[in-house]
Design an enzyme around this catalytic site. Structure first.
Site, short mmCIF file in Angstrom:
data_model
loop_
_atom_site.label_atom_id
_atom_site.label_comp_id
_atom_site.label_asym_id
_atom_site.label_seq_id
_atom_site.Cartn_x
_atom_site.Cartn_y
_atom_site.Cartn_z
N ALA A 49 0.81 -1.22 0.00
CA ALA A 49 0.00 0.00 0.00
C ALA A 49 0.85 1.26 0.00
CB ALA A 49 -0.94 0.00 1.20
N MET A 116 14.35 0.20 15.88
CA MET A 116 15.50 -0.57 15.39
C MET A 116 16.14 -1.47 16.43
SD MET A 116 17.19 2.39 12.97
CE MET A 116 16.70 3.78 13.98
N VAL A 117 15.49 -1.71 17.57
CA VAL A 117 16.06 -2.58 18.60
C VAL A 117 16.02 -4.02 18.10
CG1 VAL A 117 15.79 -3.46 20.94
CG2 VAL A 117 15.41 -1.03 20.46
N HIS A 518 3.70 -3.60 19.51
CA HIS A 518 4.14 -4.96 19.23
C HIS A 518 2.93 -5.86 18.96
CE1 HIS A 518 8.23 -4.39 21.50
NE2 HIS A 518 8.15 -3.73 20.35
#
Length: 582
Positions: A49, A116-117, A518
């Site tokens: 998308a 970015m962990v 998450h």
């Protein structure tokens, strides 16, 4: 053979047939696209998308420091070119607030939008996964090779870090040497990080080498998905898509919505797509692979006739499969922060033209300076001290594997709102990673243009509320450690020294706690006969043929911590199964 033009890699809105059609160009989708197109045997079409975040979000997606933005509760700092602009229903756990729920609408998906962990969950968590889905290939010893396959580990460049910020050497890193995604240590650890390392160790958290060998309980420097020299974000788009664009058998339909999965009987045969109002159809000879993420994957299933019967009938959607588990069982991780004023020897404040110019110069020169930092370079994990919770809650927490922590501590320097002065602030964002609250999502209409209805339900379970209050108290114990006395100054900045009772702490949590996006488990993996399961251990959707789900929606439960590494490894594993015809 003629030259392969870059433009040949991108589809136009016309009917076309591929061997595999992948819905979603995110973390899992682009991993699959790269691996399945590698041999040249299959033709692959990807439907996404969004477009390239480098165009749609400029440096805000690429430079680590700028991920500090876009984390607000509303939409003032959100960019609809890369974000789905989702908002939850009133969240009763936090007083009925509706919160912005960031998800990546861009090539790279949420690997292009997160902090970015990078770490892997625990050996026990993955062994539990294998047991629940009845498939020993998910046990840690059998699965860890896929984590290594997706990454290349880079040791810290100590010529660019403070002398006393050397991470311990990790022998496990030697096995992650040929994967597309770079995992590295920041070239600019916050000066306060070394002090907080001392505080977590003083609190009993042993020092670990890193987070890539199936162990979490302890303390260590963070690894991030950044390029080691430049510190620019490494995403599924940069790592998996870009190298594959030269292949003639891979075509990306970006800026294109998947509107419906098409079936002949119970066999998936293609996808109805739409680009700026123009409809067309992509046909799949072998499989349709749904990798639209934990929000859009269940939404698209329901709109295509697979979901709870009552929901489908409400919107006059013909019921192909009555699948009550679709959209159910959302798991996520709530967080709250405690902040103090600090006096580190170097500044991370960028509120003057001179500071900004110096930071830009350092970053452009060699990937150093404050722009290379995401604001937190240390993570620690532990079981919540049982003295801080009731025996009943302690017993419930103990039902997970022994190596599964209850709490994650992230060093943060993000002040809520505008700091009262130009001084430095830092603290700990504590995250619940052993939770009991579960949410759900459903559709609001029979069209993908209408966003789904999301209820996270986080902190609605009384045990989660109890643990979060305990987590704030435990965080204060760490920040009040005598080892921090040289750098922590003055009274507590957030929530403040006058917040002492459980009722006061809970009021603060309700006003400030957020998820860290998450969202998982909305099309959960399970065994035949489990009515809550949507897919089997190979990701195949129960009740239909030639339709597979590979993304965070398909995981059976949310393992402790950040799921990015697990999604990459799951996609690598599934790509191998698909290539073998499994």
């Amino acid at each position: 053979m003629g030259q392969h033009l870059l433009g040949s890699s991108f589809g136009i809105p016309l009917n076309k047939t591929y061997d595999y059609v992948i819905i979603g160009g995110g973390t899992a989708g682009l991993t699959l696209a790269n691996r399945l197109s590698a041999s040249g045997t299959y033709s692959i079409g990807v439907v996404e998308a969004g477009s390239f975040y480098e165009l749609s979000n400029s440096n805000l997606s690429q430079i680590p420091r700028y991920v500090w933005t876009g984390a607000g509760t509303g939409f003032d700092d959100a960019n609809p070119l890369v974000d789905w602009m989702l908002r939850t229903e009133p969240e009763m756990g936090i007083g009925g607030q509706r919160i912005h729920y960031p998800r990546g609408r861009t090539l790279g998906g949420s690997s292009a939008r997160n902090h970015m962990v990078y770490h892997r969950a625990t050996k026990g968590a993955y062994d539990k996964w294998a047991e629940e889905v009845g498939d020993p290939s998910y046990e840690w010893e059998n699965w860890k090779a896929y984590f290594d396959k997706s990454t290349t580990f880079y040791p810290a460049d100590m010529s660019k870090r403070f002398a006393n910020s050397t991470p311990d050497e990790d022998p496990a890193g030697a096995k992650s040497k040929d994967g597309p995604v770079s995992i590295s240590y920041t070239n600019y650890p916050l000066a306060i990080t070394t002090w907080f390392m001392k505080a977590t160790e003083a609190a009993g958290m042993k020092r670990l080498a890193s987070w890539i060998d199936g162990e979490l309980i302890g303390t260590s420097y963070n690894l991030r998905t950044t390029e080691p020299d430049t510190m620019v974000r490494a995403s599924a788009e940069t790592a998996y898509l870009r190298p594959a664009l030269k292949r003639t058998n891979l075509v990306v339909h970006h800026s294109t919505m998947a509107m419906k999965i098409l079936f002949e009987g119970t066999e998936a045969v293609g996808v109805l797509c739409e680009t700026l109002g123009k409809s067309f159809q992509l046909t799949a000879r072998k499989e349709v692979i749904l990798s639209a993420g934990a929000v859009q994957s269940p939404q698209l299933l329901m709109i295509s006739g697979i979901g709870p019967r009552e929901t489908l009938r409400r919107f006059d959607i013909p019921v192909l499969v009555d699948a009550p588990g679709v959209g159910q069982g959302i798991e996520d991780h709530p967080t709250a922060s405690v902040l103090r004023k600090v006096v580190p020897p170097s500044s991370t404040v960028l509120d003057s033209p001179e500071q900004k110019e110096a930071a830009i110069r350092d970053f452009n020169r060699d990937g150093t300076g404050p722009l290379a930092s995401t604001g937190g370079d240390l993570t620690a994990w532990e079981k919540v001290p049982r003295r801080l919770v009731s025996n009943k809650t302690a017993a419930a927490l103990s039902t997970v594997p022994e190596d599964w922590p209850d709490l994650e501590y992230l060093i943060t320097s993000t002040y809520p709102g505008t700091p009262p002065d130009h001084d430095e602030y830092a603290g700990i964002a504590v995250v619940l990673v052993n939770t009991f609250s579960r949410g759900n999502l459903t559709i609001s209409s029979s069209s993908m243009h209408d966003l789904p209805v999301i209820t996270i339900n986080f902190l609605t379970d009384a045990r989660d509320r109890e643990v979060m209050i305990a987590a704030v108290r435990r965080t204060r114990e760490i920040l009040n450690s005598p080892v921090l006395s040289p750098v922590v100054v003055g009274p507590e900045a957030v929530p403040g020294n006058d917040t002492t009772t459980d009722a006061q702490i809970w009021k603060y949590i309700q006003s400030s706690s957020r998820t860290i996006s998450h969202v998982s488990c909305t099309c959960k993996m399970g065994q035949q006969g489990d009515k809550s399961a949507v897919v089997d251990s190979r990701g195949m959707v129960f009740g239909v043929k030639k339709l597979r789900i590979v993304d965070a929606s398909a995981i059976p439960f949310l393992p402790p911590g950040h799921p990015m590494s697990t999604v990459y490894a799951l996609a690598e594993k599934m790509a191998e199964h698909i290539s073998k015809g499994e």
